[in-house]
Design a protein around this motif. Structure first.
Motif, mmCIF file in Angstrom:
data_model
loop_
_atom_site.group_PDB
_atom_site.id
_atom_site.type_symbol
_atom_site.label_atom_id
_atom_site.label_comp_id
_atom_site.label_asym_id
_atom_site.label_seq_id
_atom_site.Cartn_x
_atom_site.Cartn_y
_atom_site.Cartn_z
ATOM 1 N N SER A 160 33.801 33.590 29.485
ATOM 2 C CA SER A 160 32.393 33.638 29.095
ATOM 3 C C SER A 160 31.540 33.664 30.359
ATOM 4 O O SER A 160 32.027 33.378 31.447
ATOM 5 N N GLU A 161 30.269 33.953 30.181
ATOM 6 C CA GLU A 161 29.395 33.994 31.353
ATOM 7 C C GLU A 161 28.991 32.605 31.826
ATOM 8 O O GLU A 161 28.420 32.439 32.890
ATOM 9 N N GLN A 162 29.335 31.567 31.085
ATOM 10 C CA GLN A 162 28.986 30.196 31.454
ATOM 11 C C GLN A 162 29.515 29.828 32.840
ATOM 12 O O GLN A 162 28.857 29.123 33.598
ATOM 13 N N GLY A 163 30.695 30.322 33.206
ATOM 14 C CA GLY A 163 31.274 30.025 34.507
ATOM 15 C C GLY A 163 30.527 30.663 35.665
ATOM 16 O O GLY A 163 30.739 30.300 36.815
ATOM 17 N N LEU A 164 29.645 31.609 35.379
ATOM 18 C CA LEU A 164 28.891 32.302 36.427
ATOM 19 C C LEU A 164 27.481 31.752 36.610
ATOM 20 O O LEU A 164 26.812 32.089 37.569
ATOM 21 N N VAL A 165 27.024 30.943 35.681
ATOM 22 C CA VAL A 165 25.681 30.362 35.762
ATOM 23 C C VAL A 165 25.821 29.017 36.456
ATOM 24 O O VAL A 165 26.292 28.045 35.881
ATOM 25 N N ILE A 166 25.432 28.985 37.728
ATOM 26 C CA ILE A 166 25.599 27.806 38.581
ATOM 27 C C ILE A 166 24.299 27.003 38.597
ATOM 28 O O ILE A 166 23.245 27.543 38.944
ATOM 29 N N PRO A 167 24.361 25.712 38.234
ATOM 30 C CA PRO A 167 23.132 24.890 38.241
ATOM 31 C C PRO A 167 22.491 24.847 39.630
ATOM 32 O O PRO A 167 23.183 24.834 40.651
ATOM 33 N N SER A 227 25.438 34.437 25.741
ATOM 34 C CA SER A 227 24.821 33.116 25.804
ATOM 35 C C SER A 227 23.708 33.034 26.837
ATOM 36 O O SER A 227 22.820 32.217 26.722
ATOM 37 N N TYR A 228 23.806 33.855 27.884
ATOM 38 C CA TYR A 228 22.855 33.789 28.994
ATOM 39 C C TYR A 228 22.272 35.169 29.240
ATOM 40 O O TYR A 228 22.888 36.185 28.950
ATOM 41 N N SER A 229 21.112 35.190 29.864
ATOM 42 C CA SER A 229 20.506 36.482 30.204
ATOM 43 C C SER A 229 21.202 37.066 31.429
ATOM 44 O O SER A 229 21.821 36.341 32.223
ATOM 45 N N VAL A 230 21.090 38.362 31.588
ATOM 46 C CA VAL A 230 21.681 39.045 32.736
ATOM 47 C C VAL A 230 21.099 38.501 34.040
ATOM 48 O O VAL A 230 21.781 38.424 35.052
ATOM 49 N N VAL A 231 19.871 38.056 34.029
ATOM 50 C CA VAL A 231 19.226 37.503 35.223
ATOM 51 C C VAL A 231 19.867 36.169 35.610
ATOM 52 O O VAL A 231 20.132 35.917 36.790
ATOM 53 N N ASP A 232 20.154 35.301 34.640
ATOM 54 C CA ASP A 232 20.818 34.026 34.930
ATOM 55 C C ASP A 232 22.205 34.258 35.522
ATOM 56 O O ASP A 232 22.620 33.589 36.466
ATOM 57 N N ILE A 233 22.918 35.220 34.960
ATOM 58 C CA ILE A 233 24.260 35.546 35.447
ATOM 59 C C ILE A 233 24.186 36.114 36.861
ATOM 60 O O ILE A 233 24.927 35.706 37.751
ATOM 61 N N LEU A 234 23.278 37.048 37.073
ATOM 62 C CA LEU A 234 23.124 37.652 38.396
ATOM 63 C C LEU A 234 22.724 36.618 39.442
ATOM 64 O O LEU A 234 23.241 36.623 40.562
ATOM 65 N N ASP A 235 21.850 35.712 39.085
ATOM 66 C CA ASP A 235 21.427 34.669 40.011
ATOM 67 C C ASP A 235 22.619 33.814 40.444
ATOM 68 O O ASP A 235 22.751 33.475 41.620
ATOM 69 N N GLY A 236 23.491 33.493 39.505
ATOM 70 C CA GLY A 236 24.695 32.727 39.831
ATOM 71 C C GLY A 236 25.645 33.511 40.719
ATOM 72 O O GLY A 236 26.210 32.975 41.672
ATOM 73 N N ILE A 237 25.817 34.794 40.426
ATOM 74 C CA ILE A 237 26.705 35.629 41.239
ATOM 75 C C ILE A 237 26.157 35.777 42.652
ATOM 76 O O ILE A 237 26.909 35.740 43.623
ATOM 77 N N PHE A 238 24.832 35.919 42.780
ATOM 78 C CA PHE A 238 24.229 36.011 44.112
ATOM 79 C C PHE A 238 24.414 34.717 44.897
ATOM 80 O O PHE A 238 24.495 34.733 46.111
ATOM 81 N N TRP A 239 24.455 33.570 44.228
ATOM 82 C CA TRP A 239 24.741 32.342 44.964
ATOM 83 C C TRP A 239 26.204 32.323 45.380
ATOM 84 O O TRP A 239 26.519 31.967 46.521
ATOM 85 N N LEU A 240 27.106 32.697 44.475
ATOM 86 C CA LEU A 240 28.532 32.714 44.805
ATOM 87 C C LEU A 240 28.817 33.631 45.989
ATOM 88 O O LEU A 240 29.601 33.313 46.864
ATOM 89 N N SER A 241 28.181 34.788 45.994
ATOM 90 C CA SER A 241 28.416 35.801 47.019
ATOM 91 C C SER A 241 27.078 36.400 47.467
ATOM 92 O O SER A 241 26.644 37.428 46.950
ATOM 93 N N PRO A 242 26.398 35.760 48.421
ATOM 94 C CA PRO A 242 25.032 36.167 48.795
ATOM 95 C C PRO A 242 24.929 37.412 49.672
ATOM 96 O O PRO A 242 23.825 37.772 50.072
ATOM 97 N N GLN A 243 26.031 38.094 49.955
ATOM 98 C CA GLN A 243 25.973 39.293 50.797
ATOM 99 C C GLN A 243 26.472 40.524 50.050
ATOM 100 O O GLN A 243 27.114 41.386 50.628
ATOM 101 N N LEU A 244 26.155 40.632 48.781
ATOM 102 C CA LEU A 244 26.659 41.735 47.972
ATOM 103 C C LEU A 244 26.078 43.085 48.373
ATOM 104 O O LEU A 244 24.878 43.206 48.587
ATOM 105 N N ASP A 245 26.950 44.081 48.472
ATOM 106 C CA ASP A 245 26.528 45.472 48.582
ATOM 107 C C ASP A 245 26.621 46.132 47.208
ATOM 108 O O ASP A 245 25.800 46.969 46.858
ATOM 109 N N THR A 246 27.653 45.743 46.447
ATOM 110 C CA THR A 246 27.874 46.313 45.127
ATOM 111 C C THR A 246 28.344 45.226 44.170
ATOM 112 O O THR A 246 29.236 44.447 44.498
ATOM 113 N N LEU A 247 27.738 45.192 43.000
ATOM 114 C CA LEU A 247 28.182 44.316 41.925
ATOM 115 C C LEU A 247 28.480 45.187 40.719
ATOM 116 O O LEU A 247 27.609 45.915 40.236
#
Length: 132
Positions: free
Chosen positions: A9-16, A43-63
């Motif tokens: 689920s996307e819950q694992g990607l939404v980091i508090p 369960s979550y918006s694409v923005v919440d998921i993206l925000d979590g992914i950007f924290w996990l990997s803040p130097q993304l060229d491609t997602l």
């Protein structure tokens, strides 16, 4: 460095936010990330998921983001910090993607509401983003 993540689920990607403030991004340096989400529920918006992914990997060229079909975001950034420049967010010992992002290209986001949320998220904080 490229990385592929598979989630039930996307819950694992939404980091508090309180967690983000106290930990170093675990995927710092990964510039290509592909995420597969297997849950049919949204369960979550694409923005919440993206925000979590950007924290996990803040130097993304491609997602690449797969939930029902493949969607891709491509990012380009301003030049790296010069010797006299400091980190833009003093609470973080790494470059913040929010202040160095120059352009975002959105590919294959078919749902206009989801695409509009992304545009608002990036346009609110950044310059014009491309659209394909």
């Amino acid at each position: 460095m490229a990385l592929e993540l598979t989630c039930k689920s996307e819950q694992g990607l939404v980091i508090p936010k309180d967690v983000r403030e106290h930990l170093f991004p675990p995927l710092y340096g990964a510039n290509r990330v592909k995420v597969h989400i297997h849950s049919p529920l949204i369960s979550y918006s694409v923005v919440d998921i993206l925000d979590g992914i950007f924290w996990l990997s803040p130097q993304l060229d491609t997602l690449s983001y797969f939930k029902f079909y493949l969607k891709t975001l491509e990012f380009s950034y301003e030049d790296a910090l010069g010797e006299d420049e400091k980190f833009c967010c003093t609470s973080q010992p790494w470059n913040c993607w929010r202040h160095k992002l120059k352009q975002v290209k959105i590919h294959n986001f078919k749902h206009t509401e989801e695409k509009q949320k992304l545009k608002n998220y990036f346009c609110h904080k950044h310059r014009y983003l491309g659209d394909n």
